[in-house]
Every structure is written in C-alpha cells, then in structure tokens.
Scaffold this active site. Sequence first.
Site, PDB file in Angstrom:
ATOM      1  N   GLU A  87       0.837  -1.209   0.000  1.00 46.09           N
ATOM      2  CA  GLU A  87       0.000   0.000   0.000  1.00 46.09           C
ATOM      3  C   GLU A  87       0.867   1.251   0.000  1.00 46.09           C
ATOM      4  O   GLU A  87       1.731   1.422   0.867  1.00 46.09           O
ATOM      5  CB  GLU A  87      -0.908   0.000   1.252  1.00 46.09           C
ATOM      6  CG  GLU A  87      -1.859   1.178   1.284  1.00 46.09           C
ATOM      7  CD  GLU A  87      -2.813   1.133   2.476  1.00 46.09           C
ATOM      8  OE1 GLU A  87      -3.160   0.033   2.944  1.00 46.09           O
ATOM      9  OE2 GLU A  87      -3.188   2.225   2.941  1.00 46.09           O
ATOM     10  N   LYS A 283      -6.777  -0.836  11.708  1.00 50.85           N
ATOM     11  CA  LYS A 283      -6.228  -1.268  10.406  1.00 50.85           C
ATOM     12  C   LYS A 283      -4.983  -0.436  10.089  1.00 50.85           C
ATOM     13  O   LYS A 283      -3.965  -0.955   9.614  1.00 50.85           O
ATOM     14  CB  LYS A 283      -7.295  -1.102   9.326  1.00 50.85           C
ATOM     15  CG  LYS A 283      -6.928  -1.638   7.962  1.00 50.85           C
ATOM     16  CD  LYS A 283      -6.174  -0.657   7.093  1.00 50.85           C
ATOM     17  CE  LYS A 283      -5.883  -1.247   5.713  1.00 50.85           C
ATOM     18  NZ  LYS A 283      -5.054  -0.378   4.889  1.00 50.85           N
ATOM     19  N   ASP A 299       4.616 -14.432  11.546  1.00 50.82           N
ATOM     20  CA  ASP A 299       3.295 -14.882  11.107  1.00 50.82           C
ATOM     21  C   ASP A 299       2.265 -13.750  11.308  1.00 50.82           C
ATOM     22  O   ASP A 299       1.750 -13.548  12.408  1.00 50.82           O
ATOM     23  CB  ASP A 299       2.924 -16.127  11.933  1.00 50.82           C
ATOM     24  CG  ASP A 299       1.578 -16.705  11.563  1.00 50.82           C
ATOM     25  OD1 ASP A 299       0.782 -16.025  10.899  1.00 50.82           O
ATOM     26  OD2 ASP A 299       1.312 -17.852  11.966  1.00 50.82           O
ATOM     27  N   HIS A 396      -2.022  10.534   0.167  1.00 50.51           N
ATOM     28  CA  HIS A 396      -2.361   9.325  -0.594  1.00 50.51           C
ATOM     29  C   HIS A 396      -2.353   9.601  -2.083  1.00 50.51           C
ATOM     30  O   HIS A 396      -1.868   8.809  -2.876  1.00 50.51           O
ATOM     31  CB  HIS A 396      -3.769   8.845  -0.200  1.00 50.51           C
ATOM     32  CG  HIS A 396      -3.733   7.824   0.878  1.00 50.51           C
ATOM     33  ND1 HIS A 396      -4.634   6.807   0.961  1.00 50.51           N
ATOM     34  CD2 HIS A 396      -2.896   7.660   1.910  1.00 50.51           C
ATOM     35  CE1 HIS A 396      -4.360   6.061   2.017  1.00 50.51           C
ATOM     36  NE2 HIS A 396      -3.308   6.570   2.600  1.00 50.51           N
TER      37      HIS A 396
HETATM   38  C1  MEV Z   1      -5.324   3.399   5.432  1.00 50.07           C
HETATM   39  O1  MEV Z   1      -4.667   2.229   5.002  1.00 50.07           O
HETATM   40  C2  MEV Z   1      -5.280   3.530   6.923  1.00 50.07           C
HETATM   41  C3  MEV Z   1      -6.079   4.686   7.502  1.00 50.07           C
HETATM   42  O2  MEV Z   1      -7.434   4.612   7.045  1.00 50.07           O
HETATM   43  C4  MEV Z   1      -6.012   4.561   8.996  1.00 50.07           C
HETATM   44  C5  MEV Z   1      -6.920   5.505   9.750  1.00 50.07           C
HETATM   45  O3  MEV Z   1      -7.952   5.944   9.210  1.00 50.07           O
HETATM   46  O4  MEV Z   1      -6.596   5.759  10.928  1.00 50.07           O
HETATM   47  C6  MEV Z   1      -5.553   6.001   7.029  1.00 50.07           C
END
Ligand code: MEV
Length: 443
Positions: A87, A283, A299, A396
């Site tokens: 990513e 995430k 792992d 991004h």
């Molecule tokens: C993107 O891979 C992760 C984010 O969405 C985490 C977040 O919103 O805290 C930017």
Amino acid sequence: MNNNKTISGFSKLTKSEKLTWIEAQFFDDNSSMSEVLKEYWHSVDAKQDVLDGFSENTISNFPMPYGVAPNFMINDVHYLVPMVIEESSVVAAASAAAKYWLPRGGFKTEVLGTKKVGQLHFKFSGGSDLVHRLFPVIETYLIDGVSDLTENMRKRGGGIVNLELIDFTSEEENYYQIRGQFETCDSMGANFINSILEKFGHLLKTFILNHDEVAEADKDVQVIMAILSNYTPDCMIRASVSCKIEELGMFAGGIDCYEFAEKFATAVKIAHIDPYRATTHNKGIFNGIDSVVLATGNDFRAIEACGHAYASKDGKYKSLSYCDVSDGMFKFWIDLPLAVGTVGGLTNLHPMAKISLEMLGSPSAEELMGIITTVGLAQNFAALRSLVTTGIQQGHMKMHLQNILIHMNASQDQIAKADKYFEDKTVSFSAVRSFLDKKITNL
Ligand code: MEV
C-alpha cells in the site's frame, strides 16, 4: 481449450508442467500467463528451491515492495526498519512519524509479559470433582512426561510456566481444558508448544487409564485437540511517545499544538467509542505492524488475530492505542499482545527475513516486539495527524498519482509536470489520462 479442470497428481508435476496445465485449463488460448509467471522465477535455481520449500504447488513468486523507514529512535537506539507492504504511503507515513518524534525523545517500549499459551481440549466422563482432585498429580505427570521436549528450552531459560485446569462442563458436557503458559525465549514457539501439547494428550490418556480412582466406564479420555492459542494477552508490549504540548509544534493549515493535541486525543477517543472507526483506526496500526512482521518472516495472521481479539477484550471492539492530554503533556501509546520470534521458522530460512533481522541489529524477540509495535504506533500517529489536519487524501493522492502515471507509461518529464499540475487538483484515472493526452501533444 480442453475442459478438464480437475486433476489428481498435480503436486507431482514439475513447475513447468503445472503452468502448462493451468494455462490450458483456465486461460485463453493466446494467454501469456506462463511467460509472465516464469519471469518471476528466481534466476538461481538453488534460491528458487528455498522459496519453493516454504509452500506447496508453487508456480512462481509473488513480489511485494520491500522498503525501509529510517530515523526510528526506540529506547535511545537508532533503527532502520524494513517494511514489506503493497500500500502506497505506509512507508512514507512511518518514516515521517519517526522523523517527527526523533527530536522529541523518540519512542519508548516496555515488555509487559512474554508468556505464550497452549491448550489441550478433552472430554472426561468421570466428573468434575475427580478431575479437579487429580489435577495436581496430573500436572506433575504431564510436566515430567515432556521433560525431554522441554530440556533445551529450559537451558535457555524457558519452558512450561504453569498449567491450569479449566472446567467448561457448564457449556459442553464433560469438556475440560488444560491451558498452559510457556516461555519460548527468542522463538515464536509454535512447534515447541504444539509438540508438548500433543504429548500431553497421550500422557493424559495413559494417566487416566491407569489410575485406580477412575471407574472402568470413565477411563477413556477423549482428547479433542491439542494446539497453541494465538491469543496471548500475557505476551504484551507497550510502545509510547510523549512530549510537552507546546513541543508538538505547528501543523498544516495553521493548526497550533493545543488544537492539534485536542483533536488528536478526540480522534483516539472516537476509536474507543465506535467500532466502525476503531476497525479503520486499528487497520492503520496493522499497516505498520504487518509490514515489519512480514519483512522479518513472522506470522502476520497470528498477530492480526491476536491483536483484534485483544481489541475486543472488553466485549466491544475498540482502539488499540490511547492518548492522554493533561498537565501540559501529550502522551500517546499502544498496548499490544504480540508473539514473534527472531530464531526458528521462516526467520532463519527466508533470505530476506534474515537481512531484515540483521538490518535491525539482530534483535531478541523482546526487542523485535518493541520495534514492530513502535511502527504500529508511528503509523497510527501519522494517519491521525493527517486526518485531523489536512485529511488523508493529500498524501495518498501523491502516491496514487505516481502509480497511475507509471501504469500509463508516462515519461519522467511527464511525471514531473504532472506532479506540479496536480498539486492543487483532484487526482483520478480520467483526470490523469486527459492531462497526459493533452500534454503529450504539447511536449
Ligand atoms: C489506510 O490504510 C489507513 C487509515 O485509514 C487509517 C486511519 O484511518 O486511521 C488512514
């Protein structure tokens, strides 16, 4: 195209034969699938053999970007952190957060526990009273019975820490569990724990079979399964950063340190209130964690499963990180159960994992727990810093623009011009296409 999509003896075919069969059965007649996959075979046969040895039915390798994040200072030690992730922006974000905290004291970590867990699940019809009464004797019998398996680990300071009998008969007739805690030193310990548990199963059956107090009708203990648990709340690490609020500095959009600290803390609080936000928040943490876990040959599925189970420990899925803004201080930290190894498994076999561990100064498992968790915290800091200031899309989209331009075979000159052109515009496939179409004629 031949329509025979099932096969027996597939694993016996050579890699080329596998590709030929797959291409014939699953691809168009004019497909170049075999050639493309062969391009990713390692040019040195012996090295390809090592990679093939990790799995079954391999037909090629699947490359992922291997990047590094510089400027991490953890417990006053400088690290260059290897990260495997597909990513865009993740490595850039980790690097930016590392650089931000460098003059503010860097990251601190604290190991809160290193015990792993294993379970022997069994059914016994002789009653709770009897099994509870016999358990101290059973415990000694089991521990003595696996002393050959634990000898080396005991020499290294590890082994079985304790065994506990858990009575689940109110939920499932005759169901008990022996839950063990293990110290596995620098190894993740899965093989060690599983071997012990399987032997426990045999020993338990023998013990019950031969014990006078067990009635004939109850002598047949049923071992359901013996396996480690990936939930390791006593194998725990804390990573943190802190500084005076005024040391936070100024942020994009003219946001001052006080507004930033308050918005940031609120963003973390929201991830404690709302599972929808917590999932995305965590995430982002795992963007950092998984990439170092992968780079070091650990792992990531086990670590993800454990982290998310821990995030739900209060009966509701919540943020893994915490923020406190009080008494003029900004404190941000994460507590995470994390079972990793720096010896054994892929860590010693995968040539890239070996390099990653060397790059990190050949850390102990405890040090690696700290490094991985720090990168998770750094990632979370970077994401929240963007979210509460400029928004996430600015960073991004820069990376997204690069990907689109490469995908569209743009020249270096076009890339440089596009970077400038899109500084204040929305990036999309069609916008980049029309930019290139227009500019190509003008260049
Ligand atoms: C993107 O891979 C992760 C984010 O969405 C985490 C977040 O919103 O805290 C930017």
